[in-house]
Write a protein that holds these residues in place. Structure first.
Motif, PDB file in Angstrom:
ATOM      1  N   THR A   1      -4.409 -44.794  19.462  1.00  0.00           N
ATOM      2  CA  THR A   1      -5.228 -43.855  20.236  1.00  0.00           C
ATOM      3  C   THR A   1      -4.363 -42.749  20.817  1.00  0.00           C
ATOM      4  N   MET A   2      -3.241 -43.115  21.406  1.00  0.00           N
ATOM      5  CA  MET A   2      -2.341 -42.101  21.943  1.00  0.00           C
ATOM      6  C   MET A   2      -1.683 -41.287  20.824  1.00  0.00           C
ATOM      7  N   ALA A   3      -1.319 -41.943  19.721  1.00  0.00           N
ATOM      8  CA  ALA A   3      -0.693 -41.220  18.613  1.00  0.00           C
ATOM      9  C   ALA A   3      -1.660 -40.209  18.003  1.00  0.00           C
ATOM     10  N   GLY A   4      -2.950 -40.546  17.911  1.00  0.00           N
ATOM     11  CA  GLY A   4      -3.922 -39.606  17.376  1.00  0.00           C
ATOM     12  C   GLY A   4      -4.026 -38.345  18.213  1.00  0.00           C
ATOM     13  N   SER A   5      -4.020 -38.509  19.533  1.00  0.00           N
ATOM     14  CA  SER A   5      -4.084 -37.327  20.403  1.00  0.00           C
ATOM     15  C   SER A   5      -2.804 -36.505  20.310  1.00  0.00           C
TER      16      SER A   5
ATOM     17  N   GLY B   1       4.660 -45.220  21.522  1.00  0.00           N
ATOM     18  CA  GLY B   1       5.394 -46.481  21.535  1.00  0.00           C
ATOM     19  C   GLY B   1       5.988 -46.796  22.894  1.00  0.00           C
ATOM     20  N   ALA B   2       6.535 -45.781  23.557  1.00  0.00           N
ATOM     21  CA  ALA B   2       7.105 -45.991  24.886  1.00  0.00           C
ATOM     22  C   ALA B   2       6.022 -46.376  25.896  1.00  0.00           C
ATOM     23  N   LEU B   3       4.869 -45.728  25.825  1.00  0.00           N
ATOM     24  CA  LEU B   3       3.774 -46.071  26.734  1.00  0.00           C
ATOM     25  C   LEU B   3       3.272 -47.485  26.490  1.00  0.00           C
ATOM     26  N   THR B   4       3.177 -47.872  25.232  1.00  0.00           N
ATOM     27  CA  THR B   4       2.702 -49.227  24.903  1.00  0.00           C
ATOM     28  C   THR B   4       3.659 -50.289  25.433  1.00  0.00           C
ATOM     29  N   ILE B   5       4.947 -50.078  25.235  1.00  0.00           N
ATOM     30  CA  ILE B   5       5.935 -51.043  25.726  1.00  0.00           C
ATOM     31  C   ILE B   5       5.908 -51.121  27.251  1.00  0.00           C
ATOM     32  N   THR B   6       5.726 -49.995  27.896  1.00  0.00           N
ATOM     33  CA  THR B   6       5.665 -49.983  29.366  1.00  0.00           C
ATOM     34  C   THR B   6       4.490 -50.798  29.872  1.00  0.00           C
ATOM     35  N   LEU B   7       3.332 -50.636  29.261  1.00  0.00           N
ATOM     36  CA  LEU B   7       2.151 -51.397  29.684  1.00  0.00           C
ATOM     37  C   LEU B   7       2.333 -52.891  29.449  1.00  0.00           C
ATOM     38  N   MET B   8       2.954 -53.238  28.357  1.00  0.00           N
ATOM     39  CA  MET B   8       3.210 -54.657  28.106  1.00  0.00           C
ATOM     40  C   MET B   8       4.174 -55.230  29.132  1.00  0.00           C
ATOM     41  N   ALA B   9       5.191 -54.454  29.496  1.00  0.00           N
ATOM     42  CA  ALA B   9       6.140 -54.928  30.510  1.00  0.00           C
ATOM     43  C   ALA B   9       5.476 -55.076  31.871  1.00  0.00           C
ATOM     44  N   MET B  10       4.489 -54.219  32.156  1.00  0.00           N
ATOM     45  CA  MET B  10       3.777 -54.289  33.432  1.00  0.00           C
ATOM     46  C   MET B  10       2.623 -55.292  33.406  1.00  0.00           C
TER      47      MET B  10
ATOM     48  N   ARG C   1      -5.791 -44.437  35.479  1.00  0.00           N
ATOM     49  CA  ARG C   1      -5.427 -43.059  35.832  1.00  0.00           C
ATOM     50  C   ARG C   1      -4.146 -42.612  35.136  1.00  0.00           C
ATOM     51  N   TRP C   2      -3.114 -43.450  35.164  1.00  0.00           N
ATOM     52  CA  TRP C   2      -1.796 -43.003  34.720  1.00  0.00           C
ATOM     53  C   TRP C   2      -1.538 -43.208  33.243  1.00  0.00           C
ATOM     54  N   PHE C   3      -2.241 -44.113  32.603  1.00  0.00           N
ATOM     55  CA  PHE C   3      -1.969 -44.394  31.195  1.00  0.00           C
ATOM     56  C   PHE C   3      -3.094 -43.976  30.259  1.00  0.00           C
ATOM     57  N   LEU C   4      -4.191 -43.472  30.803  1.00  0.00           N
ATOM     58  CA  LEU C   4      -5.270 -42.953  29.960  1.00  0.00           C
ATOM     59  C   LEU C   4      -5.637 -41.525  30.349  1.00  0.00           C
ATOM     60  N   LEU C   5      -6.022 -41.332  31.599  1.00  0.00           N
ATOM     61  CA  LEU C   5      -6.495 -40.015  32.011  1.00  0.00           C
ATOM     62  C   LEU C   5      -5.391 -38.965  31.944  1.00  0.00           C
ATOM     63  N   VAL C   6      -4.242 -39.277  32.485  1.00  0.00           N
ATOM     64  CA  VAL C   6      -3.160 -38.284  32.519  1.00  0.00           C
ATOM     65  C   VAL C   6      -2.674 -37.914  31.111  1.00  0.00           C
TER      66      VAL C   6
END
Length: 681
Positions: A299-303, A342-351, A374-379
């Motif tokens: 989803t993020m890669a498509g955008s 990829g960086a965002l995905t790894i961050t969410l998994m770590a959190m 807010r921080w991982f979808l909207l922004v």
């Protein structure tokens, strides 16, 4: 004085008892005492949750079990009233809360300390005597048993107390899993979805399944069209293919969620442990983690690929980069498009922010956690929209300025207008769904607290938890809002079909199904690959300048062309200019000797020509390896280049016919010029 005592007691409770409050819930109700240890006292009703955070009397009874020997052996007359004051406090209809006196605590502790040490029982920290009010009265005090003097003036619902959200026993989760729900740790939302009815969830599931199949088919068609003819889609439009691949994977994940139902997104119920089915959270569920990684990453890669698409359009329109120049940045484009998601995905998994979606059956982020939403979808999505729109408008403005200021032929004018229309339609088809998704997320995050308060108010008595406090607004979400969100998340990948959809695509698929590959035999045998001129250069060129076709560096009998490409000039001459064309060849052929190469036997052979007229001379050269026989036999060492005199798509045969016509015309002097040049050499 009584009012002061009530306020003091309430303040002491807030300071002494550790309560996790979210500031939105509260009115408790009185219930009969069922604890065997606390029956037979001067009061017979209590409230739950109690002052020690036990949400029902069964949990309180389990916590009191270590003190049973002290009560049964009657080590102190104060131990039983003191324990019941904490585990089953007296309840009034108007919510007054009082704590036992400090002297009562001290007497019970001092009298039973030795016996507790004998049984290995420690005095809990939450029962520290310093936390209770400094008084010397029995429990309950007389004031606790008197009705309120405002009873006739106030209704029971007007006096409330804020307890915050208490996680029901049915939704409790093991502490080591890191679950959280409405600010309470070790708690998870119920499954199926807590907002909608069963029939609404069934309809939503089938709706998402159908839409995912449609989007999967569309994006798969785009990708397969690219595989049939890879060279057709070059930069700046190549990112559309990767964009389609991303949303093909998104559609595939939603389709898998439709097939799996809630087997992955929900934890199974455990009736023996009084556990209901709850939403999956965290990365302990491998299948849920895999679905989340695939869905969020693509989803993020498509955008991001859409932003890169606008960047390539901008580079082609404003600085007028060619396809080769843009393609040199392809490695950087791929690093950004796949690295950031990829960086965002790894961050969410770590959190540990993964959450199951009981509506669609997948796992995603921001479904219950507002900060993650807010921080991982909207922004990220809003940032992609802003950057993409700015670059897109700049590119369209540059193309429009070219159309208005630079005179172009009517054919190129039409191509430019069509290209601008395609860019505009494609961008609208992408931006409208994406902006709708962002709007749904904004509406959801602004109303989430109201929806949760409404749910707690409706289910508090069923779960035996405090009911909401001072509810000023109640609202339930409409299933249509979520259906629109899922629809727009999926259809955002469909615009790629409109970009590849053309008659050429139909012909390619027809050839593919008929078992024929689109080939040019002459080009294949001579190993000559012709490229169409860059689209931007074609549109922005001056009408009087020749159109350049590029060749990918072929070689002929040891004589190589330019390192990157060979340029063939195609003059867009009107038919009236063809009569003067033969006359101009005589003067241009004077440079013929400059292209002759000496062979081993001392003879000169013409193997390199730079103009259309000089190539015409090659047809009359007596040296067969550079003449017409090379064009007719398609030798492996000859370079076949297709030219046109009136159109860009004529074949070599037209050139041969033209040469024969010039040769047969009186006074052309081609043989004489060739002979003179050879003598001079």
């Amino acid at each position: 004085m009584d009012l002061f005592w009530v306020l003091y007691s309430t303040l002491t409770v807030c300071m002494a008892i550790n309560m996790e409050a979210t500031g939105s819930h509260s009115l408790f109700t009185c219930e009969p005492i069922t604890l065997r240890m606390c029956q037979g006292l001067s009061y017979n009703t209590t409230f739950m949750p109690n002052l020690l955070n036990h949400y029902d009397q069964q949990t309180a009874a389990l916590a009191m079990e270590p003190f049973h020997p002290m009560v049964n052996l009657e080590c102190s007359t104060e131990i039983r009233p003191f324990l019941c004051a904490l585990y089953a406090p007296v309840c009034t209809e108007y919510g007054r809360v009082t704590l036992p006196c400090r002297r009562l605590c001290q007497h019970a502790k001092s009298d039973c300390y030795k016996l507790m040490d004998m049984f290995g029982v420690t005095w809990p920290d939450e029962m520290d005597c310093s936390r209770f009010p400094d008084c010397d009265e029995s429990y309950p005090r007389a004031i606790d048993l008197l009705p309120s003097r405002d009873e006739t003036e106030e209704s029971p619902s007007s006096v409330q107390r804020d307890y915050g959200f208490w996680c029901p026993r049915e939704l409790k989760i093991e502490p080591d899993l890191g679950y959280s729900f409405m600010g309470v740790r070790d708690c998870s939302p119920p499954c199926p979805n807590m907002y909608f009815r069963k029939d609404e969830l069934i309809f939503a599931r089938y709706f998402i399944g159908v839409v995912s199949i449609v989007c999967l088919s569309a994006t798969l068609f785009t990708f397969l069209t690219f595989l049939i003819d890879v060279g057709r889609f070059r930069y700046p439009e190549r990112p559309i293919i990767f964009y389609a691949v991303c949303y093909m994977m998104v559609s595939l994940v939603f389709f898998l969620g439709f097939l799996l139902e809630d087997r992955v997104s929900c934890n199974a119920a455990s009736p023996g442990r009084f556990r209901a089915s709850t939403i999956t959270q965290g990365s302990h569920n491998k299948a849920c983690t895999l679905l989340f990684m695939t869905l969020y990453f693509f989803t993020m890669a498509g955008s991001v690929w859409w932003v890169i698409l606008t960047i390539t359009w901008f580079l082609a329109a404003v600085p007028k980069w060619g396809s080769e120049a843009i393609e040199k940045k392809a490695l950087l484009f791929h690093a950004v498009a796949w690295g950031i998601p990829g960086a965002l995905t790894i961050t969410l998994m770590a959190m540990n922010k993964i959450e199951g979606d009981s509506i669609s059956g997948v796992c995603f982020v921001g479904l219950y956690d507002l900060m993650a939403l807010r921080w991982f979808l909207l922004v990220p999505l809003a940032l992609d929209v802003v950057v993409g729109v700015v670059l897109l408008l700049a590119g369209i403005a540059a193309l429009n300025r070219v159309r208005m200021e630079i005179p172009l032929e009517k054919e190129n004018q039409d191509k430019l207008v069509k290209f601008m229309i395609r860019i505009g339609v494609f961008s609208v088809l992408y931006l409208v769904p994406l902006l709708t998704v962002i709007g749904c997320y904004l509406y959801e995050q602004s109303h989430r607290s109201v929806w949760e308060t409404t749910w707690v108010q409706e289910r508090c008595r069923e779960y035996h938890i405090p009911c909401p406090f001072k509810v000023e607004q109640t609202s339930r979400p409409d299933i249509a809002l979520f259906l629109i969100k899922y629809l727009m998340m999926l259809v955002v990948g469909i615009p790629s079909v409109f970009w590849v959809g053309s008659k050429k695509t139909c012909f390619e698929w027809a050839s593919f199904f008929n078992g024929h590959r689109r080939k040019d035999t002459a080009v294949h045998e001579s190993r000559q690959v012709l490229q169409e001129p860059d689209f931007t250069q074609l549109l922005l060129r001056d009408p009087n300048t020749p159109v350049v076709r590029k060749s990918r560096g072929t070689s002929t009998q040891g004589t190589s062309t330019h390192a990157s490409s060979t340029h063939l000039a195609m003059l867009d001459e009107p038919p009236s200019a063809s009569t003067s064309r033969a006359g101009s060849m005589r003067s241009k052929s004077s440079s013929f000797h400059g292209s002759l190469h000496r062979s081993r036997d001392g003879r000169y052979t013409a193997c390199s020509y730079r103009g259309v007229e000089e190539r015409t001379l090659r047809l009359d050269d007596p040296l067969q390896h550079c003449g017409v026989n090379r064009l007719n036999s398609h030798s492996r060492h000859g370079s076949l280049q297709r030219l046109e005199s009136k159109s860009r798509h004529s074949s070599v045969r037209d050139l041969t016919i033209t040469a024969q016509a010039i040769q047969s015309s009186p006074g052309n002097g081609i043989h004489r010029v060739v002979g003179e040049d050879a003598t001079m050499a």
